[in-house]
Design an enzyme around this catalytic site. Structure first.
Site, PDB file in Angstrom:
ATOM      1  N   HIS A 259      -3.670  -5.037   0.174  1.00  0.00           N
ATOM      2  CA  HIS A 259      -3.114  -5.519   1.450  1.00  0.00           C
ATOM      3  C   HIS A 259      -3.154  -7.042   1.489  1.00  0.00           C
ATOM      4  O   HIS A 259      -4.186  -7.627   1.876  1.00  0.00           O
ATOM      5  CB  HIS A 259      -3.919  -4.952   2.615  1.00  0.00           C
TER       6      HIS A 259
ATOM      7  N   GLU B 172      -1.938  -9.012   3.588  1.00  0.00           N
ATOM      8  CA  GLU B 172      -2.101  -9.462   4.976  1.00  0.00           C
ATOM      9  C   GLU B 172      -3.555  -9.357   5.439  1.00  0.00           C
ATOM     10  O   GLU B 172      -3.929  -9.879   6.485  1.00  0.00           O
ATOM     11  CB  GLU B 172      -1.182  -8.670   5.915  1.00  0.00           C
TER      12      GLU B 172
ATOM     13  N   CYS C  74       0.836  -1.208   0.000  1.00  0.00           N
ATOM     14  CA  CYS C  74       0.000   0.000   0.000  1.00  0.00           C
ATOM     15  C   CYS C  74       0.872   1.260   0.000  1.00  0.00           C
ATOM     16  O   CYS C  74       1.506   1.536  -1.015  1.00  0.00           O
ATOM     17  CB  CYS C  74      -0.978  -0.041   1.177  1.00  0.00           C
TER      18      CYS C  74
ATOM     19  N   ASP D 213     -21.705  -7.215  18.379  1.00  0.00           N
ATOM     20  CA  ASP D 213     -21.911  -6.182  19.400  1.00  0.00           C
ATOM     21  C   ASP D 213     -21.399  -6.762  20.703  1.00  0.00           C
ATOM     22  O   ASP D 213     -21.860  -7.822  21.134  1.00  0.00           O
ATOM     23  CB  ASP D 213     -23.406  -5.851  19.512  1.00  0.00           C
TER      24      ASP D 213
ATOM     25  N   ASP E 140     -26.772   5.768  14.130  1.00  0.00           N
ATOM     26  CA  ASP E 140     -27.846   5.060  14.861  1.00  0.00           C
ATOM     27  C   ASP E 140     -29.131   5.860  14.735  1.00  0.00           C
ATOM     28  O   ASP E 140     -29.489   6.616  15.635  1.00  0.00           O
ATOM     29  CB  ASP E 140     -27.473   4.908  16.336  1.00  0.00           C
TER      30      ASP E 140
HETATM   31  O1  1PR Z   1     -21.265   5.920  20.307  1.00  0.00           O
HETATM   32  O2  1PR Z   1     -18.957   5.843  19.329  1.00  0.00           O
HETATM   33  O3  1PR Z   1     -19.427   4.817  21.573  1.00  0.00           O
HETATM   34  O4  1PR Z   1     -20.272   3.786  19.439  1.00  0.00           O
HETATM   35  C1  1PR Z   1     -21.177   2.886  19.985  1.00  0.00           C
HETATM   36  C2  1PR Z   1     -21.394   1.825  18.936  1.00  0.00           C
HETATM   37  O5  1PR Z   1     -22.151   0.760  19.505  1.00  0.00           O
HETATM   38  C3  1PR Z   1     -22.178   2.354  17.748  1.00  0.00           C
HETATM   39  O6  1PR Z   1     -21.653   1.789  16.538  1.00  0.00           O
HETATM   40  C4  1PR Z   1     -23.595   1.842  18.003  1.00  0.00           C
HETATM   41  O7  1PR Z   1     -24.231   1.524  16.748  1.00  0.00           O
HETATM   42  C5  1PR Z   1     -23.344   0.574  18.777  1.00  0.00           C
HETATM   43  N1  1PR Z   1     -24.390   0.298  19.762  1.00  0.00           N
HETATM   44  C6  1PR Z   1     -24.611   0.980  20.901  1.00  0.00           C
HETATM   45  N2  1PR Z   1     -25.640   0.386  21.564  1.00  0.00           N
HETATM   46  C7  1PR Z   1     -26.038  -0.677  20.841  1.00  0.00           C
HETATM   47  C8  1PR Z   1     -27.135  -1.623  21.199  1.00  0.00           C
HETATM   48  O8  1PR Z   1     -27.450  -2.534  20.429  1.00  0.00           O
HETATM   49  N3  1PR Z   1     -27.725  -1.424  22.379  1.00  0.00           N
HETATM   50  N4  1PR Z   1     -25.256  -1.633  18.700  1.00  0.00           N
HETATM   51  C9  1PR Z   1     -25.233  -0.726  19.715  1.00  0.00           C
HETATM   52  C10 1PR Z   1     -25.957  -1.331  17.633  1.00  0.00           C
HETATM   53  C11 1PR Z   1     -26.133  -2.066  15.502  1.00  0.00           C
HETATM   54  C12 1PR Z   1     -25.463  -3.019  14.631  1.00  0.00           C
HETATM   55  C13 1PR Z   1     -26.201  -4.330  14.671  1.00  0.00           C
HETATM   56  C14 1PR Z   1     -26.948  -4.358  13.392  1.00  0.00           C
HETATM   57  C15 1PR Z   1     -27.215  -5.707  12.844  1.00  0.00           C
HETATM   58  N5  1PR Z   1     -25.848  -2.417  16.826  1.00  0.00           N
HETATM   59  O9  1PR Z   1     -24.145  -3.094  14.948  1.00  0.00           O
HETATM   60  O10 1PR Z   1     -25.290  -5.348  14.825  1.00  0.00           O
HETATM   61  O11 1PR Z   1     -28.145  -3.650  13.662  1.00  0.00           O
HETATM   62  O12 1PR Z   1     -28.084  -6.374  13.662  1.00  0.00           O
HETATM   63  P1  1PR Z   1     -29.048  -7.515  13.024  1.00  0.00           P
HETATM   64  O13 1PR Z   1     -28.376  -8.053  11.795  1.00  0.00           O
HETATM   65  O14 1PR Z   1     -29.156  -8.533  14.115  1.00  0.00           O
HETATM   66  O15 1PR Z   1     -30.340  -6.844  12.724  1.00  0.00           O
HETATM   67  P2  1PR Z   1     -19.970   5.186  20.218  1.00  0.00           P
END
Ligand code: 1PR
Length: 557
Positions: free
Chosen positions: A189, A191, A80, A240, A406
């Site tokens: 990349h 790797e 890269c 998550d 979000d």
């Molecule tokens: O605000 O910079 O500290 O980042 C926090 C991060 O954590 C953000 O990316 C936020 O989207 C994520 N987050 C915070 N709370 C939650 C929660 O679920 N309570 N996760 C959360 C949100 C969204 C996707 C999820 C998809 C696919 N998750 O990551 O995995 O919606 O899900 P599915 O396929 O099951 O429908 P910061």
């Protein structure tokens, strides 16, 4: 004596180190100029911004010794930025390169495509008469760059004699690898290119060093070979991550961001507990081996404390990066923080800790919302450059900065609504879901994992973070998260049409068909899922098989 790696201190070189270890190759690090004399072969994995790379090489007294090493005829493998520094200059920077290849590095046009070029593409050998150096025309390799050496034999004939392979992105053909004399370098990349990339690295390392010193110049061809492939669509597996009530880091999954078990669906003794769907590193390895094109680890309760204090998350990243050789995005808590003892930790330092642990991209959620609110309140077109997005993109390159959005729908009565964001309203269809009929809605931004709504629409946020220098947008949906109803195509289209950077659709996938729908009905570059993969309702291979049958280009494992 032996193999040395050059680390200029501003990129994720840990991934390459992990690849070499996984392949059983030992190596040492160039720590100061004197080490170049001990190197009998050298790999320079350059990640991030050209300016930063040159600046660090010069400030550490490594720039001239690197040039002298290459001119000494000993084997050199650049990756890269490690390839781009061989050229004369880059449109990305004011600094000059080593000038070994006489042509400039230029920016991709974003007229016909998203920039950066981020994802899996092919590398077409300029001639099959030479040693392929492990570049396999039927494989896909991971590219992540906004600048490139464009294939131009008319203007730069001498430079094009270095070309080993070319790749097409949109309407542009660029140099994806170079090889001449003792030099071999790739724009992609290896790797982070899965098994195909590991095989390429292993082939280069297993050859005797004498085999890397006299590669012939390439023939000058007016038009490179017709590209056999185009950029593939990426399938991202997302984990998550948070501590459960016993304090263990687990992979959880929200249902519209609520990660706690419902009394109705579980036995009494787990009702209310944090859903536990497995251990992060084990699931990361499983999805890598199952063919995921990228992995995303989101620390969803990081807003409660400093991630640098959150050593378990750094340990998870370090362990995952040792067994995953595709891009790894880490999100959660990437912001200016203050440790419990009062030590200030700028976002750049937090991100740097994750890059050094092996992350390729960091994802910024809440902080991005506040940064765009601040930019809009200033009334200026650009920020003061001190925010998380700007500082991380400046050092590590914009391709290393993802913004995670979000959004939550705000339903209104289209007959009477006279509020903001009318141009962003989506209208329910008469034959649509019952809760949408006769209604309209816009998408409002939230912070802290959906716990707080903010006076900002998703289009304002998306365009704001693009202005601040983000390289990619992850579009979640609180309304669709965990529902299995499919991606919110209205939301995805609204954002994809408002920016020129790559977009990842997320939230709601319930079947393999939902991936076909999102790629056929929007222009997103990637689609992310969590629940259906964790619950093993759909395998990644099934998703890719259905995409191929719909003539959508995806990477083989
Ligand atoms: O605000 O910079 O500290 O980042 C926090 C991060 O954590 C953000 O990316 C936020 O989207 C994520 N987050 C915070 N709370 C939650 C929660 O679920 N309570 N996760 C959360 C949100 C969204 C996707 C999820 C998809 C696919 N998750 O990551 O995995 O919606 O899900 P599915 O396929 O099951 O429908 P910061």
């Amino acid at each position: 004596m032996g193999l040395y790696l050059l680390d200029y201190g501003a990129g994720n070189v840990q991934s390459l180190a992990n690849s070499l270890t996984a392949l059983g190759h030992s190596f040492q690090w160039i720590k100061d100029p004197a080490d170049f004399a001990k190197a009998t072969s050298l790999i320079f994995p350059g990640v991030g911004a050209f300016e930063t790379a040159i600046g660090h090489l010069v400030s550490r007294g490594l720039f001239q010794p690197l040039r002298e090493y290459i001119l000494s005829g000993r084997p050199y493998f650049g990756i890269c930025i490690g390839m781009q520094v061989l050229f004369e200059s880059s449109a990305e920077a004011t600094s000059k390169g080593l000038g070994i290849i006489p042509c400039p590095i230029e920016r991709f046009s974003d007229e016909d495509k998203a920039v950066p070029h981020m994802g899996w593409n092919a590398a077409d050998l300029i001639t099959t008469q030479q040693d392929a150096e492990g570049v396999n025309a039927s494989s896909y390799y991971y590219f992540v760059h906004s600048y490139c050496a464009k294939y131009n034999p008319e203007k730069y004939p001498e430079a094009m004699r270095w070309v080993h392979s070319t790749t097409q992105y949109g309407q542009e053909v660029f140099v994806s690898s170079v090889r001449k004399g003792n030099v071999f370098a790739t724009q992609f990349h290896p790797e982070k290119s899965g098994k195909a990339g590991l095989a390429l690295i292993d082939e280069w390392l297993r050859k005797p060093e004498s085999a890397h010193t006299h590669a012939p110049s390439a023939p000058l061809v007016s038009r490179p070979p017709a590209p056999k492939h185009k950029l593939t669509k990426r399938i991202v597996a997302c984990m998550d991550v948070r501590a459960n009530d016993q304090g263990d880091l687990v992979v959880t999954k929200g249902d519209q961001y609520d990660v706690r078990e419902k009394a109705t669906t579980t036995t009494a003794n787990t009702a209310g507990a944090v859903r536990n769907l497995g251990k992060p590193v084990a699931l990361a390895a499983k999805y890598y081996n199952a063919g995921a094109d990228e992995l995303c680890l989101l620390n969803i309760t990081s807003f409660r404390h400093s991630p640098l204090q959150d050593q378990p998350m750094l340990a998870v990243v370090r362990a995952a990066a040792e067994c995953v050789f595709v891009p790894l995005t880490i999100g959660g808590g990437i912001k200016d923080t203050v440790d419990p003892d009062g030590t200030k930790r700028p976002a750049l330092e937090v991100a740097g800790a994750y890059f050094r642990a092996g992350a390729d991209k960091v994802s910024i959620g809440s902080e991005a919302v506040y940064a765009v609110e601040k930019l809009r309140a200033s009334g200026k077109a650009t920020s003061d450059g001190t925010g998380a997005i700007e500082t991380i993109a400046h050092v590590y390159g914009k391709q290393a900065v993802v913004v995670s959005i979000d959004p939550r729908r705000v339903y209104v009565d289209p007959q009477t609504y006279d509020g903001p964001y009318k141009s962003e309203l989506v209208y329910g269809k008469p034959d649509g879901p019952e809760n949408e009929r006769g209604k309209a809605w816009w998408y409002q931004c939230t912070v802290s994992g959906g716990r707080e709504t903010r006076p900002l629409s998703v289009v304002e946020l998306a365009q704001g973070v693009e202005t601040l220098g983000a390289g990619e947008i992850l579009v979640n949906s609180i309304d669709r998260d965990g529902t299995g109803l499919g991606f919110d195509l209205d939301l995805v289209n609204l954002i994809k049409k408002s920016v020129k950077i790559p977009v990842v659709a997320s939230s709601g996938a319930g079947t393999a068909q939902h991936f076909v729908d999102v790629f056929q009905r929007t222009d997103v570059e990637a689609a992310l899922a969590a629940g259906i993969f964790h619950r093993e309702e759909v395998r990644i291979s099934e998703v890719k098989e259905l995409l191929r049958s719909a003539d959508i280009n995806v990477r083989d494992n």
